[in-house]
Write a protein that holds these residues in place. Sequence first.
Motif, mmCIF file in Angstrom:
data_model
loop_
_atom_site.group_PDB
_atom_site.id
_atom_site.type_symbol
_atom_site.label_atom_id
_atom_site.label_comp_id
_atom_site.label_asym_id
_atom_site.label_seq_id
_atom_site.Cartn_x
_atom_site.Cartn_y
_atom_site.Cartn_z
ATOM 1 N N LYS A 214 7.646 13.581 -3.019
ATOM 2 C CA LYS A 214 8.854 12.974 -3.586
ATOM 3 C C LYS A 214 8.953 11.508 -3.176
ATOM 4 O O LYS A 214 9.244 10.638 -3.995
ATOM 5 N N GLN A 215 8.679 11.232 -1.911
ATOM 6 C CA GLN A 215 8.717 9.846 -1.442
ATOM 7 C C GLN A 215 7.638 9.004 -2.130
ATOM 8 O O GLN A 215 7.852 7.832 -2.438
ATOM 9 N N PHE A 216 6.497 9.625 -2.390
ATOM 10 C CA PHE A 216 5.411 8.951 -3.089
ATOM 11 C C PHE A 216 5.863 8.516 -4.492
ATOM 12 O O PHE A 216 5.653 7.372 -4.899
ATOM 13 N N VAL A 217 6.487 9.405 -5.218
ATOM 14 C CA VAL A 217 6.983 9.082 -6.564
ATOM 15 C C VAL A 217 8.033 7.979 -6.480
ATOM 16 O O VAL A 217 8.010 7.026 -7.276
ATOM 17 N N ASP A 218 8.941 8.085 -5.526
ATOM 18 C CA ASP A 218 9.969 7.044 -5.363
ATOM 19 C C ASP A 218 9.329 5.686 -5.069
ATOM 20 O O ASP A 218 9.732 4.666 -5.633
ATOM 21 N N GLN A 219 8.319 5.673 -4.185
ATOM 22 C CA GLN A 219 7.642 4.418 -3.847
ATOM 23 C C GLN A 219 6.901 3.864 -5.063
ATOM 24 O O GLN A 219 6.950 2.658 -5.322
ATOM 25 N N MET A 220 6.227 4.702 -5.801
ATOM 26 C CA MET A 220 5.521 4.250 -7.005
ATOM 27 C C MET A 220 6.495 3.607 -7.986
ATOM 28 O O MET A 220 6.225 2.530 -8.526
ATOM 29 N N ASN A 221 7.620 4.267 -8.224
ATOM 30 C CA ASN A 221 8.597 3.752 -9.190
ATOM 31 C C ASN A 221 9.320 2.503 -8.692
ATOM 32 O O ASN A 221 9.664 1.622 -9.482
ATOM 33 N N ALA A 222 9.559 2.416 -7.399
ATOM 34 C CA ALA A 222 10.344 1.301 -6.864
ATOM 35 C C ALA A 222 9.524 0.034 -6.647
ATOM 36 O O ALA A 222 10.004 -1.071 -6.931
ATOM 37 N N THR A 223 8.300 0.165 -6.147
ATOM 38 C CA THR A 223 7.551 -1.047 -5.784
ATOM 39 C C THR A 223 6.157 -1.137 -6.382
ATOM 40 O O THR A 223 5.748 -2.204 -6.821
ATOM 41 N N THR A 224 5.426 -0.051 -6.407
ATOM 42 C CA THR A 224 4.027 -0.131 -6.813
ATOM 43 C C THR A 224 3.877 -0.418 -8.305
ATOM 44 O O THR A 224 3.171 -1.356 -8.688
ATOM 45 N N ILE A 225 4.525 0.351 -9.149
ATOM 46 C CA ILE A 225 4.401 0.136 -10.597
ATOM 47 C C ILE A 225 4.970 -1.224 -11.005
ATOM 48 O O ILE A 225 4.316 -1.956 -11.751
ATOM 49 N N PRO A 226 6.171 -1.620 -10.519
ATOM 50 C CA PRO A 226 6.626 -2.980 -10.853
ATOM 51 C C PRO A 226 5.667 -4.062 -10.348
ATOM 52 O O PRO A 226 5.469 -5.079 -11.017
ATOM 53 N N GLY A 227 5.055 -3.847 -9.201
ATOM 54 C CA GLY A 227 4.086 -4.814 -8.678
ATOM 55 C C GLY A 227 2.856 -4.922 -9.561
ATOM 56 O O GLY A 227 2.357 -6.025 -9.824
ATOM 57 N N ILE A 228 2.376 -3.789 -10.034
ATOM 58 C CA ILE A 228 1.225 -3.792 -10.939
ATOM 59 C C ILE A 228 1.591 -4.484 -12.250
ATOM 60 O O ILE A 228 0.816 -5.292 -12.781
ATOM 61 N N ASN A 229 2.782 -4.191 -12.776
ATOM 62 C CA ASN A 229 3.221 -4.835 -14.016
ATOM 63 C C ASN A 229 3.338 -6.344 -13.847
ATOM 64 O O ASN A 229 2.912 -7.107 -14.722
ATOM 65 N N ALA A 230 3.902 -6.789 -12.738
ATOM 66 C CA ALA A 230 4.032 -8.228 -12.486
ATOM 67 C C ALA A 230 2.662 -8.881 -12.351
ATOM 68 O O ALA A 230 2.427 -9.968 -12.894
ATOM 69 N N ALA A 231 1.764 -8.223 -11.651
ATOM 70 C CA ALA A 231 0.419 -8.776 -11.474
ATOM 71 C C ALA A 231 -0.314 -8.861 -12.806
ATOM 72 O O ALA A 231 -0.973 -9.865 -13.100
ATOM 73 N N SER A 232 -0.208 -7.833 -13.644
ATOM 74 C CA SER A 232 -0.904 -7.873 -14.932
ATOM 75 C C SER A 232 -0.283 -8.919 -15.850
ATOM 76 O O SER A 232 -1.001 -9.584 -16.606
ATOM 77 N N PRO B 230 0.839 -1.205 0.000
ATOM 78 C CA PRO B 230 0.000 0.000 0.000
ATOM 79 C C PRO B 230 0.872 1.253 0.000
ATOM 80 O O PRO B 230 2.024 1.226 0.452
ATOM 81 N N LEU B 231 0.319 2.323 -0.530
ATOM 82 C CA LEU B 231 1.049 3.594 -0.571
ATOM 83 C C LEU B 231 1.033 4.251 0.811
ATOM 84 O O LEU B 231 0.056 4.148 1.543
#
Length: 117
Positions: free
Chosen positions: A34-52, A5-6
């Motif tokens: 800034k931390q939000f963008v870092d978190q999105m790029n580091a874990t959230t977006i890769p997680g979404i890509n892996a799930a899809s 979660p964010l």
Amino acid sequence: MAIPPLAPLPVPPLATDSEVVFNAKADATLLAEKQFVDQMNATTIPGINAASSQVAADALFAGQAADRAEAVDTNVSEQVAAAQVAAASAAASATAAESAQGSLGNLALMYAIALAS
């Protein structure tokens, strides 16, 4: 992989805040963004890509399994139809054998019984 979660953002600055409070909230909000963008790029977006990607792979597998099941169903249906034809033929032979006279009729009856077994 579970998508984390964010992190929640801090309370944003409001026009009604005093200058000191507004500046402190603005600094905290900008740092959090800034931390939000870092978190999105580091874990959230890769997680979404892996799930899809996993969903796409699962959908492909399910489609292939459905195709195999349909082929099996078609083959089973064909086998049932062939068995029904053979049973009807055996029944007709048994009827003919029962109505036949003499030793030929007995031979035909035994043949029909053997086919029906």
